[in-house]
Design a protein around this motif. Structure first.
Motif, PDB file in Angstrom:
ATOM      1  N   ILE A  89       7.059  32.307  -4.253  1.00 41.89           N
ATOM      2  CA  ILE A  89       8.237  33.241  -4.125  1.00 41.89           C
ATOM      3  C   ILE A  89       7.804  34.896  -3.954  1.00 41.89           C
ATOM      4  CG2 ILE A  89      10.273  34.783  -5.470  1.00 41.89           C
ATOM      5  CD1 ILE A  89      10.349  31.767  -6.676  1.00 41.89           C
ATOM      6  N   ASP A 105      12.025  33.325   4.671  1.00 51.48           N
ATOM      7  CA  ASP A 105      13.449  33.367   4.234  1.00 51.48           C
ATOM      8  C   ASP A 105      13.765  34.222   2.824  1.00 51.48           C
ATOM      9  OD1 ASP A 105      14.114  31.851   6.256  1.00 51.48           O
ATOM     10  OD2 ASP A 105      14.405  29.774   5.582  1.00 51.48           O
ATOM     11  N   SER A 107      16.410  35.421  -0.145  1.00 56.96           N
ATOM     12  CA  SER A 107      18.229  35.344  -0.849  1.00 56.96           C
ATOM     13  C   SER A 107      19.312  35.803  -0.523  1.00 56.96           C
ATOM     14  CB  SER A 107      17.202  34.839  -2.250  1.00 56.96           C
ATOM     15  OG  SER A 107      17.621  36.630  -2.820  1.00 56.96           O
ATOM     16  N   VAL A 217      11.157  33.308   0.503  1.00 56.22           N
ATOM     17  CA  VAL A 217      10.742  32.224   0.393  1.00 56.22           C
ATOM     18  C   VAL A 217       9.918  31.737   0.942  1.00 56.22           C
ATOM     19  CG1 VAL A 217      11.908  31.730  -2.086  1.00 56.22           C
ATOM     20  CG2 VAL A 217      12.763  30.895   0.304  1.00 56.22           C
ATOM     21  N   LYS A 219      10.170  29.402   4.289  1.00 59.04           N
ATOM     22  CA  LYS A 219      10.778  28.785   5.613  1.00 59.04           C
ATOM     23  C   LYS A 219      11.271  27.461   5.339  1.00 59.04           C
ATOM     24  CE  LYS A 219      11.499  31.807   8.718  1.00 59.04           C
ATOM     25  NZ  LYS A 219      12.886  31.624   9.100  1.00 59.04           N
ATOM     26  N   THR A 222      13.433  24.946   1.385  1.00 61.33           N
ATOM     27  CA  THR A 222      14.355  25.420   1.762  1.00 61.33           C
ATOM     28  C   THR A 222      15.589  24.794   0.269  1.00 61.33           C
ATOM     29  OG1 THR A 222      15.055  22.922   2.354  1.00 61.33           O
ATOM     30  CG2 THR A 222      15.157  24.765   3.741  1.00 61.33           C
ATOM     31  N   LEU A 225      14.975  27.704  -2.237  1.00 63.19           N
ATOM     32  CA  LEU A 225      16.126  29.462  -1.605  1.00 63.19           C
ATOM     33  C   LEU A 225      17.230  28.100  -1.982  1.00 63.19           C
ATOM     34  CD1 LEU A 225      16.680  31.202  -0.120  1.00 63.19           C
ATOM     35  CD2 LEU A 225      16.929  30.358   1.534  1.00 63.19           C
ATOM     36  N   ASN A 229      19.339  31.016  -4.856  1.00 62.71           N
ATOM     37  CA  ASN A 229      20.692  31.462  -4.556  1.00 62.71           C
ATOM     38  C   ASN A 229      21.951  30.678  -5.628  1.00 62.71           C
ATOM     39  OD1 ASN A 229      20.491  33.240  -2.523  1.00 62.71           O
ATOM     40  ND2 ASN A 229      20.135  31.746  -0.472  1.00 62.71           N
TER      41      ASN A 229
END
Length: 255
Positions: A89, A105, A107, A217, A219, A222, A225, A229
């Motif tokens: 992270i 990616d 958040s 994070v 890709k 998922t 992530l 979120n």
């Protein structure tokens, strides 16, 4: 086996079952920088990385069911370390830019702000825009969104790139640099602490590169992530994020 021993055995098995999940709790490595106060910084008293994003990552971990191990590194090393699986992270003062979104990616938004402008205190000119500094040498931090944005304007004779924001402040403080651009909250916090007495933050300056800080994070992660979120939404709704921001002298951005 007697009834008493049977009960004791059952209690022992139950105790193991209860303790097993905590013993097996996932530990995720979180990349943070030692020079981004109040978002992330090295606390010399504890020799550990502290700040808004560290507190936030810790609270997300508590909610999502993992513990965090903070890994200090320079800002420019964060994304390469993430993509190389050295960390899991990114929790730092990093804008979720379009270019970065091609690589990793992000958040949902955590905090929004733009760049601040610092000049020597002896320079009392009212700078409202970057055009007011046309033809001068300015500084920005390596790896930040500000470097390319400043270079693309073509306004400056040189955009000097520095490893850290305190390095920029030191050169402005010493009169070696006409002006420096960096994350507004970080500049403001440094100067509020009484550091760099010969530097002033230009109040009337209007930022050009406004962005949103978010957690990064890989890709491929998922599921992670989605957990982050979900936890962010909870922490925003219950006031935890606002409390963390207040603790470090910031106000919720509303984004």
């Amino acid at each position: 086996m007697s009834f008493q021993r049977l009960v004791q055995a059952a209690v022992a098995v139950l105790a193991l079952a209860v303790s097993a999940p905590s013993q097996a709790q996932q530990v995720l490595k979180v990349g943070s920088t030692p020079t981004g106060i109040p978002f992330t910084f090295l606390d010399t008293k504890t020799n550990s990385i502290q700040g808004i994003m560290v507190d936030l990552a810790t609270e997300i971990g508590k909610d999502a069911g993992f513990s965090v191990q903070i890994e200090p590194m320079q800002f420019s090393a964060l994304i390469p370390s993430l993509t190389a699986n050295k960390i899991d992270i990114i929790a730092a003062a990093m804008f979720a830019t379009a270019a970065r979104k091609e690589v990793i990616d992000f958040s949902d938004p955590v905090y929004s702000y733009g760049e601040g402008l610092v000049v020597p205190k002896a320079d009392t000119k009212a700078y409202a825009s970057q055009e007011d500094l046309k033809g001068t040498v300015v500084g920005a931090q390596v790896g930040t969104a500000f470097v390319d944005a400043l270079k693309k304007t073509g306004l400056f004779s040189e955009v000097k790139v520095y490893d850290t924001i305190p390095d920029i402040l030191r050169d402005v403080n010493a009169g070696r640099l006409k002006a420096g651009f960096a994350d507004y909250p970080i500049l403001a916090y440094n100067l509020q602490q009484g550091n760099f007495a010969d530097v002033r933050l230009v109040d009337g300056y209007k930022p050009v590169t406004v962005g949103t800080v978010a957690i990064g994070v890989r890709k491929t992660d998922t599921e992670l992530l989605a957990k982050i979120n979900a936890s962010l939404a909870k922490l925003k709704a219950n006031g935890t994020i606002a409390k963390i921001l207040e603790k470090w002298g910031q106000k919720a951005s509303g984004s």
